[in-house]
Write an enzyme that holds these catalytic residues in place. Structure first.
Site, PDB file in Angstrom:
ATOM      1  N   ARG A 182     -38.739 -20.345 -34.948  1.00  0.00           N
ATOM      2  CA  ARG A 182     -38.691 -21.284 -33.632  1.00  0.00           C
ATOM      3  C   ARG A 182     -40.241 -21.433 -32.931  1.00  0.00           C
ATOM      4  O   ARG A 182     -40.031 -22.541 -32.424  1.00  0.00           O
ATOM      5  CB  ARG A 182     -37.757 -20.431 -32.696  1.00  0.00           C
ATOM      6  CG  ARG A 182     -36.312 -20.543 -33.041  1.00  0.00           C
ATOM      7  CD  ARG A 182     -35.491 -19.852 -32.058  1.00  0.00           C
ATOM      8  NE  ARG A 182     -34.013 -20.132 -32.626  1.00  0.00           N
ATOM      9  CZ  ARG A 182     -32.791 -19.328 -32.404  1.00  0.00           C
ATOM     10  NH1 ARG A 182     -32.939 -18.129 -32.103  1.00  0.00           N
ATOM     11  NH2 ARG A 182     -31.766 -19.646 -33.257  1.00  0.00           N
ATOM     12  N   SER A 219     -38.219 -12.212 -29.937  1.00  0.00           N
ATOM     13  CA  SER A 219     -37.016 -13.109 -29.820  1.00  0.00           C
ATOM     14  C   SER A 219     -36.901 -13.785 -28.352  1.00  0.00           C
ATOM     15  O   SER A 219     -36.593 -15.206 -28.394  1.00  0.00           O
ATOM     16  CB  SER A 219     -35.712 -12.132 -30.070  1.00  0.00           C
ATOM     17  OG  SER A 219     -35.679 -11.437 -31.299  1.00  0.00           O
ATOM     18  N   GLU A 226     -32.901 -25.497 -35.431  1.00  0.00           N
ATOM     19  CA  GLU A 226     -33.503 -24.089 -35.284  1.00  0.00           C
ATOM     20  C   GLU A 226     -32.743 -23.832 -33.753  1.00  0.00           C
ATOM     21  O   GLU A 226     -33.505 -22.698 -33.242  1.00  0.00           O
ATOM     22  CB  GLU A 226     -35.098 -24.038 -35.337  1.00  0.00           C
ATOM     23  CG  GLU A 226     -35.404 -24.340 -36.500  1.00  0.00           C
ATOM     24  CD  GLU A 226     -35.229 -23.524 -37.858  1.00  0.00           C
ATOM     25  OE1 GLU A 226     -34.479 -23.962 -38.622  1.00  0.00           O
ATOM     26  OE2 GLU A 226     -35.373 -22.261 -37.557  1.00  0.00           O
ATOM     27  N   GLN A 241     -29.397 -25.893 -25.451  1.00  0.00           N
ATOM     28  CA  GLN A 241     -28.324 -24.798 -24.750  1.00  0.00           C
ATOM     29  C   GLN A 241     -28.152 -23.640 -25.261  1.00  0.00           C
ATOM     30  O   GLN A 241     -28.165 -22.539 -24.805  1.00  0.00           O
ATOM     31  CB  GLN A 241     -27.045 -25.437 -24.901  1.00  0.00           C
ATOM     32  CG  GLN A 241     -26.814 -27.011 -24.109  1.00  0.00           C
ATOM     33  CD  GLN A 241     -27.589 -28.124 -24.514  1.00  0.00           C
ATOM     34  OE1 GLN A 241     -27.981 -28.052 -25.808  1.00  0.00           O
ATOM     35  NE2 GLN A 241     -27.604 -29.271 -23.934  1.00  0.00           N
TER      36      GLN A 241
HETATM   37  C1  LIG Z   1     -32.322 -34.304 -38.828  1.00  0.00           C
HETATM   38  C2  LIG Z   1     -31.714 -33.042 -38.764  1.00  0.00           C
HETATM   39  C3  LIG Z   1     -32.302 -31.735 -39.477  1.00  0.00           C
HETATM   40  C4  LIG Z   1     -31.770 -30.792 -39.561  1.00  0.00           C
HETATM   41  N1  LIG Z   1     -32.175 -29.815 -40.521  1.00  0.00           N
HETATM   42  C5  LIG Z   1     -31.498 -28.596 -40.777  1.00  0.00           C
HETATM   43  C6  LIG Z   1     -31.869 -27.509 -41.744  1.00  0.00           C
HETATM   44  O1  LIG Z   1     -32.793 -27.669 -42.261  1.00  0.00           O
HETATM   45  N2  LIG Z   1     -31.343 -26.575 -42.082  1.00  0.00           N
HETATM   46  C7  LIG Z   1     -30.020 -26.392 -41.339  1.00  0.00           C
HETATM   47  O2  LIG Z   1     -29.127 -25.346 -41.590  1.00  0.00           O
HETATM   48  N3  LIG Z   1     -29.487 -27.241 -40.329  1.00  0.00           N
HETATM   49  C8  LIG Z   1     -30.373 -28.253 -40.102  1.00  0.00           C
HETATM   50  N4  LIG Z   1     -29.848 -29.145 -38.982  1.00  0.00           N
HETATM   51  C9  LIG Z   1     -28.883 -28.793 -38.213  1.00  0.00           C
HETATM   52  C10 LIG Z   1     -29.084 -28.473 -36.931  1.00  0.00           C
HETATM   53  O3  LIG Z   1     -29.663 -26.946 -36.754  1.00  0.00           O
HETATM   54  C11 LIG Z   1     -27.513 -28.217 -36.144  1.00  0.00           C
HETATM   55  O4  LIG Z   1     -27.402 -29.789 -35.963  1.00  0.00           O
HETATM   56  C12 LIG Z   1     -27.665 -27.442 -34.717  1.00  0.00           C
HETATM   57  O5  LIG Z   1     -28.118 -26.340 -35.133  1.00  0.00           O
HETATM   58  C13 LIG Z   1     -26.765 -27.897 -33.877  1.00  0.00           C
HETATM   59  O6  LIG Z   1     -25.385 -27.804 -34.531  1.00  0.00           O
HETATM   60  P1  LIG Z   1     -24.434 -28.977 -34.477  1.00  0.00           P
HETATM   61  O7  LIG Z   1     -24.852 -30.191 -34.787  1.00  0.00           O
HETATM   62  O8  LIG Z   1     -23.064 -28.473 -35.315  1.00  0.00           O
HETATM   63  O9  LIG Z   1     -23.944 -29.137 -32.945  1.00  0.00           O
HETATM   64  P2  LIG Z   1     -22.848 -28.238 -32.277  1.00  0.00           P
HETATM   65  O10 LIG Z   1     -23.054 -26.495 -32.329  1.00  0.00           O
HETATM   66  O11 LIG Z   1     -21.382 -28.598 -32.629  1.00  0.00           O
HETATM   67  O12 LIG Z   1     -23.221 -28.254 -30.748  1.00  0.00           O
HETATM   68  C14 LIG Z   1     -23.017 -29.549 -30.163  1.00  0.00           C
HETATM   69  C15 LIG Z   1     -23.391 -29.231 -28.464  1.00  0.00           C
HETATM   70  O13 LIG Z   1     -22.728 -28.429 -27.912  1.00  0.00           O
HETATM   71  C16 LIG Z   1     -23.593 -27.495 -27.426  1.00  0.00           C
HETATM   72  N5  LIG Z   1     -23.214 -26.174 -27.606  1.00  0.00           N
HETATM   73  C17 LIG Z   1     -22.679 -25.395 -28.712  1.00  0.00           C
HETATM   74  N6  LIG Z   1     -22.282 -24.194 -28.610  1.00  0.00           N
HETATM   75  C18 LIG Z   1     -22.569 -24.000 -27.057  1.00  0.00           C
HETATM   76  C19 LIG Z   1     -22.462 -22.824 -26.134  1.00  0.00           C
HETATM   77  N7  LIG Z   1     -22.063 -21.707 -26.672  1.00  0.00           N
HETATM   78  N8  LIG Z   1     -22.815 -23.019 -25.032  1.00  0.00           N
HETATM   79  C20 LIG Z   1     -23.485 -24.199 -24.461  1.00  0.00           C
HETATM   80  N9  LIG Z   1     -23.464 -25.149 -25.260  1.00  0.00           N
HETATM   81  C21 LIG Z   1     -23.150 -24.917 -26.507  1.00  0.00           C
HETATM   82  C22 LIG Z   1     -24.842 -27.682 -28.276  1.00  0.00           C
HETATM   83  O14 LIG Z   1     -26.159 -27.373 -27.600  1.00  0.00           O
HETATM   84  C23 LIG Z   1     -24.731 -29.220 -28.729  1.00  0.00           C
HETATM   85  O15 LIG Z   1     -25.412 -29.785 -27.444  1.00  0.00           O
HETATM   86  C24 LIG Z   1     -30.470 -30.420 -38.826  1.00  0.00           C
HETATM   87  C25 LIG Z   1     -30.051 -31.539 -38.088  1.00  0.00           C
HETATM   88  C26 LIG Z   1     -30.739 -32.498 -37.850  1.00  0.00           C
HETATM   89  C27 LIG Z   1     -29.833 -33.709 -36.910  1.00  0.00           C
END
Ligand SMILES: Cc1cc2nc3c(=O)[nH]c(=O)nc-3n(C[C@H](O)[C@H](O)[C@H](O)COP(=O)(O)OP(=O)(O)OC[C@H]3O[C@@H](n4cnc5c(N)ncnc54)[C@H](O)[C@@H]3O)c2cc1C
Length: 403
Positions: free
Chosen positions: A257, A330, A380, A384
């Protein structure tokens, strides 16, 4: 005592990284933004130079692998070590181009994961690999504890099955660090990471994503079908310690992070530097020694962004410094990521606004930086999720008590 100036021992590294960013990354920035999915071959030479610097010892572990905590070196003295060197050099490289930094061979987030949790033998064995990191799945993003990819022990191999999405460098890297569960019933403690090498017949890159920003970086969907990996490629200990819970896997995030925060700091700095020049060309000089309210609205806005940037910069340095000095970080890692991710997006977009049509056009890189920086507030751990972690830490609540 923490001293937040760039330490003297890291100034040469920062200088070198700045030169590379200016002379090697900036000139090809627009080219690979437009040529999405084309491999930036110029980076091979750059990666070889970085390897050379590491071999000669003049790069002191900076970069993705610099995040390993050296417990044996605890002699009580204060250190400005490899974690600080990494965030400083990464910020400079992202002043050049964030997408290209993310495409640097052997500098993947998977390399940080290996450096964070591998045992000494594995660290040696995986030295020099270029590793992507695969946590996210179609049904699991923020809630990384609910991943469904499975790893079943069969003789002296694990058999992996599942699908990973949005894997940065997933197509180009030599290996992928895959999070999988040994036993869903045992909860998050059973989640382990495995190094899967490119060419493994059970691993298939299904497609590459088209994206808003960081287009120089490839983002892959990868499936694992009866994918067999040697048992010795499970990173760290195979024991499922229910008491320790998710701590092992989460240690990676404490180290990565601050690196992502540093990317946001570097990209925002690029926007600020260029915008200040463009404002000056338009006759608006930002005076850092006079109160904002007696200057023009544009200058006042600029000074507010500088203050936000400074806060993000200091939090990032603090989180890395704590890692170098073996202090639990952390909370600080999440604070740095939350602050830098948010102000990075705010600053880069506000710079587009301040520069008007010049900011919006492709004549300058401001519009690109506003697109590139958004991801740094998402991967990462989103904004939120960082705020949730900070709240839990400050209130002393568990993830079950505050979700
Ligand atoms: C260009 C790109 C590169 C990436 N590279 C990697 C990689 O190398 N390896 C990897 O593993 N992943 C990777 N990711 C994935 C990235 O880590 C995830 O997109 C991210 O963790 C969010 O997950 P999600 O997209 O499923 O959104 P979700 O988890 O579905 O969240 C959607 C929205 O809801 C909010 N939310 C979710 N839970 C809560 C809560 N409890 N309280 C309040 N708000 C909440 C989130 O903040 C977000 O705004 C990448 C994504 C992109 C777009």
């Amino acid at each position: 005592m923490i001293n937040l100036e760039t330490p003297k021992k890291h100034r040469v590294l920062v200088d070198q990284a700045h030169q590379v960013a200016m002379n090697m990354l900036r000139p090809i920035s627009r080219k690979y933004d437009q040529a999405e999915h084309e491999y930036p071959k110029e980076l091979d030479m750059l990666a070889a130079m970085i390897d050379g610097l590491s071999d000669s010892g003049s790069n002191e572990g900076a970069g993705a692998t610099g995040v390993r905590r050296d417990e044996s070196a605890d002699d009580g003295s204060v250190k400005n070590g490899a974690n600080l060197a990494s965030v400083l050099s990464i910020a400079e490289m992202c002043w050049g181009d964030t997408g290209l930094l993310l495409s640097m061979p052997r500098q993947g987030l998977g390399n940080s994961a290996i450096a964070s949790v591998a045992n000494d033998e594995q660290l040696k064995r995986f030295e020099g690999t270029w590793a992507a990191m695969a946590i996210t799945e179609p049904s699991t993003g923020s809630d990384s504890a609910s991943i469904t990819t499975t790893a079943r022990l069969d003789g002296d191999e694990y058999v992996l099955n599942g699908e990973k999405i949005f894997v940065t460098s997933g197509d180009r890297a030599d290996s992928v660090v895959v999070w999988a569960t040994l036993d869903k019933a045992l909860g998050r403690a059973a989640i382990k990471s495995f190094v899967v090498k490119k060419g493994n017949p059970g691993m298939k890159v299904e497609r590459l994503e088209h994206k808003l920003g960081i287009r120089a970086s490839d983002t892959a969907v990868i499936t694992f079908t009866d994918c067999r990996v040697p048992a010795s490629d499970l990173l760290g200990s195979p024991e499922v310690d229910v008491k320790q819970g998710f701590a092992g896997a989460m240690a990676t995030f404490d180290n990565t992070r601050p690196l992502v925060a540093a990317m946001a700091v570097g990209c925002a700095r690029a926007s600020l530097d260029l915008t200040r020049d463009l404002l000056a060309q338009a006759g608006i000089v930002v005076d850092y020694d006079r109160p904002a309210q007696v200057q023009s609205a544009a200058a006042a806005k600029f000074l507010q962004m500088e203050a936000d940037w400074e806060a993000a910069h200091l939090l990032t340095m603090q989180a890395a410094w704590m890692a170098d000095n073996r202090k639990p970080n952390s909370l600080e890692a999440s604070m740095a990521k939350a602050k830098a991710g948010r102000v990075g997006s705010d600053i880069t977009l506000s710079c587009v606004e301040l520069a008007g049509s010049v900011g919006y056009s492709e004549a300058e890189l401001l519009e690109k930086w506003s697109r590139d920086s958004k991801i740094l507030d998402i991967f990462e751990g989103t904004q939120q999720i960082q705020l949730l972690i900070i709240a839990r830490r400050l209130l002393g609540l568990t993830s079950a008590e505050l979700r």
